[in-house]
Design a protein around this motif. Structure first.
Motif, PDB file in Angstrom:
ATOM      1  N   PHE A   6     -17.354   5.567  -3.635  1.00 28.54           N
ATOM      2  CA  PHE A   6     -16.056   5.784  -4.285  1.00 28.54           C
ATOM      3  C   PHE A   6     -15.018   4.766  -4.112  1.00 28.54           C
ATOM      4  CE2 PHE A   6     -15.580   8.154  -0.395  1.00 28.54           C
ATOM      5  CZ  PHE A   6     -14.226   7.826  -0.152  1.00 28.54           C
ATOM      6  N   SER A   7     -14.153   4.531  -5.168  1.00 23.68           N
ATOM      7  CA  SER A   7     -13.207   3.548  -5.260  1.00 23.68           C
ATOM      8  C   SER A   7     -11.917   4.128  -5.347  1.00 23.68           C
ATOM      9  CB  SER A   7     -13.409   2.898  -6.698  1.00 23.68           C
ATOM     10  OG  SER A   7     -12.399   1.827  -6.756  1.00 23.68           O
ATOM     11  N   ILE A   8     -10.938   3.358  -4.529  1.00 20.48           N
ATOM     12  CA  ILE A   8      -9.607   3.870  -4.495  1.00 20.48           C
ATOM     13  C   ILE A   8      -8.533   2.893  -5.031  1.00 20.48           C
ATOM     14  CG2 ILE A   8      -7.401   4.402  -3.131  1.00 20.48           C
ATOM     15  CD1 ILE A   8      -9.507   5.390  -0.764  1.00 20.48           C
ATOM     16  N   ARG A   9      -7.828   2.919  -5.939  1.00 22.60           N
ATOM     17  CA  ARG A   9      -7.007   1.890  -6.739  1.00 22.60           C
ATOM     18  C   ARG A   9      -5.595   2.116  -6.130  1.00 22.60           C
ATOM     19  NH1 ARG A   9      -7.006  -1.639 -10.739  1.00 22.60           N
ATOM     20  NH2 ARG A   9      -9.039  -1.117 -11.393  1.00 22.60           N
ATOM     21  N   LEU A  10      -5.144   0.991  -5.520  1.00 23.63           N
ATOM     22  CA  LEU A  10      -3.786   1.093  -4.844  1.00 23.63           C
ATOM     23  C   LEU A  10      -2.639   0.497  -5.827  1.00 23.63           C
ATOM     24  CD1 LEU A  10      -4.787  -0.922  -1.632  1.00 23.63           C
ATOM     25  CD2 LEU A  10      -4.726   1.571  -2.011  1.00 23.63           C
ATOM     26  N   ILE A  15       1.814  -2.925  -1.171  1.00 20.44           N
ATOM     27  CA  ILE A  15       1.687  -4.160  -0.621  1.00 20.44           C
ATOM     28  C   ILE A  15       0.459  -4.513  -1.019  1.00 20.44           C
ATOM     29  CG2 ILE A  15       1.128  -4.667   1.814  1.00 20.44           C
ATOM     30  CD1 ILE A  15       2.779  -2.449   2.865  1.00 20.44           C
ATOM     31  N   ASN A  16      -0.512  -3.981  -1.572  1.00 15.34           N
ATOM     32  CA  ASN A  16      -1.763  -4.752  -1.778  1.00 15.34           C
ATOM     33  C   ASN A  16      -2.174  -5.017  -3.241  1.00 15.34           C
ATOM     34  OD1 ASN A  16      -3.199  -5.080   0.880  1.00 15.34           O
ATOM     35  ND2 ASN A  16      -3.226  -2.785   0.539  1.00 15.34           N
ATOM     36  N   SER A  17      -0.902  -4.980  -4.026  1.00 19.70           N
ATOM     37  CA  SER A  17      -0.818  -5.403  -5.463  1.00 19.70           C
ATOM     38  C   SER A  17      -1.916  -4.781  -6.526  1.00 19.70           C
ATOM     39  CB  SER A  17      -0.886  -6.763  -5.571  1.00 19.70           C
ATOM     40  OG  SER A  17       0.337  -7.385  -4.819  1.00 19.70           O
ATOM     41  N   GLY A  18      -2.112  -3.498  -6.214  1.00 15.60           N
ATOM     42  CA  GLY A  18      -3.156  -2.918  -7.132  1.00 15.60           C
ATOM     43  C   GLY A  18      -4.635  -3.151  -6.969  1.00 15.60           C
ATOM     44  N   ARG A  19      -4.915  -3.555  -5.754  1.00 18.31           N
ATOM     45  CA  ARG A  19      -6.386  -3.801  -5.462  1.00 18.31           C
ATOM     46  C   ARG A  19      -6.925  -2.615  -5.310  1.00 18.31           C
ATOM     47  NH1 ARG A  19      -4.649  -8.135  -1.061  1.00 18.31           N
ATOM     48  NH2 ARG A  19      -4.238  -9.855  -2.367  1.00 18.31           N
ATOM     49  N   SER A  20      -8.332  -2.740  -5.458  1.00 14.67           N
ATOM     50  CA  SER A  20      -9.252  -1.596  -5.235  1.00 14.67           C
ATOM     51  C   SER A  20      -9.932  -1.692  -4.017  1.00 14.67           C
ATOM     52  CB  SER A  20     -10.282  -1.510  -6.373  1.00 14.67           C
ATOM     53  OG  SER A  20      -9.579  -1.139  -7.589  1.00 14.67           O
ATOM     54  N   ALA A  37      -8.453  13.971   2.980  1.00 14.24           N
ATOM     55  CA  ALA A  37      -7.765  13.194   3.797  1.00 14.24           C
ATOM     56  C   ALA A  37      -6.807  12.347   2.905  1.00 14.24           C
ATOM     57  CB  ALA A  37      -8.308  12.573   4.995  1.00 14.24           C
ATOM     58  N   ILE A  38      -7.414  11.503   1.901  1.00 11.36           N
ATOM     59  CA  ILE A  38      -6.991  10.516   1.032  1.00 11.36           C
ATOM     60  C   ILE A  38      -5.908  11.332   0.342  1.00 11.36           C
ATOM     61  CG2 ILE A  38      -7.265   8.963  -0.826  1.00 11.36           C
ATOM     62  CD1 ILE A  38      -9.930   8.221   0.939  1.00 11.36           C
ATOM     63  N   ASN A  39      -6.210  12.484  -0.361  1.00 10.66           N
ATOM     64  CA  ASN A  39      -5.349  12.904  -1.422  1.00 10.66           C
ATOM     65  C   ASN A  39      -4.103  13.567  -0.517  1.00 10.66           C
ATOM     66  OD1 ASN A  39      -6.735  12.704  -3.587  1.00 10.66           O
ATOM     67  ND2 ASN A  39      -8.146  14.236  -3.513  1.00 10.66           N
ATOM     68  N   LEU A  40      -4.386  14.226   0.769  1.00  9.00           N
ATOM     69  CA  LEU A  40      -3.274  14.777   1.568  1.00  9.00           C
ATOM     70  C   LEU A  40      -2.306  13.521   1.806  1.00  9.00           C
ATOM     71  CD1 LEU A  40      -1.982  17.224   3.033  1.00  9.00           C
ATOM     72  CD2 LEU A  40      -3.336  16.241   5.137  1.00  9.00           C
ATOM     73  N   GLN A  41      -2.733  12.310   2.296  1.00  6.54           N
ATOM     74  CA  GLN A  41      -1.666  11.464   2.266  1.00  6.54           C
ATOM     75  C   GLN A  41      -1.098  10.657   1.124  1.00  6.54           C
ATOM     76  OE1 GLN A  41      -0.990   9.855   5.310  1.00  6.54           O
ATOM     77  NE2 GLN A  41      -2.119  11.574   6.092  1.00  6.54           N
ATOM     78  N   VAL A  42      -1.757  11.020  -0.052  1.00  2.50           N
ATOM     79  CA  VAL A  42      -1.133  10.633  -1.368  1.00  2.50           C
ATOM     80  C   VAL A  42       0.098  11.493  -1.539  1.00  2.50           C
ATOM     81  CG1 VAL A  42      -1.444  10.557  -3.772  1.00  2.50           C
ATOM     82  CG2 VAL A  42      -3.045   9.299  -2.305  1.00  2.50           C
ATOM     83  N   GLN A  43      -0.248  12.784  -1.303  1.00  2.00           N
ATOM     84  CA  GLN A  43       0.713  13.829  -1.535  1.00  2.00           C
ATOM     85  C   GLN A  43       1.976  13.861  -0.671  1.00  2.00           C
ATOM     86  OE1 GLN A  43       0.815  15.827  -4.209  1.00  2.00           O
ATOM     87  NE2 GLN A  43      -1.175  14.680  -4.806  1.00  2.00           N
ATOM     88  N   GLN A  44       1.628  13.267   0.638  1.00  2.00           N
ATOM     89  CA  GLN A  44       2.908  13.293   1.589  1.00  2.00           C
ATOM     90  C   GLN A  44       3.492  12.115   1.150  1.00  2.00           C
ATOM     91  OE1 GLN A  44       0.727  13.183   5.237  1.00  2.00           O
ATOM     92  NE2 GLN A  44       0.517  15.478   5.665  1.00  2.00           N
TER      93      GLN A  44
END
Length: 195
Positions: A6-10, A15-20, A37-44
């Protein structure tokens, strides 16, 4: 069977200027744990950003949304085209010094200068300094407005300033960048002409 890649777009302004980031989990269970865990971090992070958001940030966000809205962009396009047409009329008519027509043209110039100053101020407020200066069109707009204001101040008497004010005509080129559908149409027309 579920894919384990899976891919995560920043964030584009982060800091990473929209990199995936491409991730591959060993198992479906591990992938689901990562996603949770990623979704939890995004919400926080969103809650933290919202808590740290100042009144100035709110004003900037609203100014940016207003400036980039279709309504304001259409008003700006009409203003640019109108300014272009007035510049053409002024160059063709060349009203005599001290005439009523010259006074009217000066009043129209003042109107367009104020109009473009308001546009520039809204754009600067919405995308304050770093983002604003990274776009060459914004720098161009600031220079054009500066010269337009300088041309209106009688005590400055800078040589050639009124000629430099005609750079405003180049804003017509910006319309092709701003109005996506117009740009698509012109690109299609140009592509159909090529052999």
């Amino acid at each position: 069977q579920e894919t384990l890649i899976f891919s995560i777009r920043l964030r584009a302004d982060g800091i990473n200027s929209g990199r995936s980031a491409i991730l591959k989990a060993a198992t479906v269970h591990e992938m689901r744990e990562w996603m949770q865990a990623i979704n939890l971090q995004v919400q926080q992070a969103k809650k933290l950003a919202l808590a740290q958001k100042s009144c100035i940030n709110e004003v900037q966000d609203r100014a940016s949304a207003l400036y980039h809205s279709n309504t304001v962009q259409c008003i700006m396009a009409i203003g640019i085209v109108s300014s272009y047409l007035v510049s053409i009329a002024n160059a063709q008519l060349v009203p005599p010094k001290g005439s009523r027509q010259e006074l009217q043209m000066k009043q129209i110039e003042i109107f367009f200068t104020v109009f473009f100053m308001i546009e520039l101020a809204l754009n600067m407020l919405g995308s304050w300094m770093k983002v604003f200066l990274q776009d060459p069109w914004n720098v161009f707009d600031a220079i054009v407005v500066l010269f337009s204001v300088a041309a209106l101040v009688p005590s400055l008497r800078l040589p050639g300033v009124s000629v430099l004010r005609l750079l405003r005509v180049l804003k017509m080129v910006r319309l092709f960048k701003t109005l996506k559908h117009l740009r698509i149409l012109i690109n299609a027309l140009c592509a159909s002409i090529k052999p």
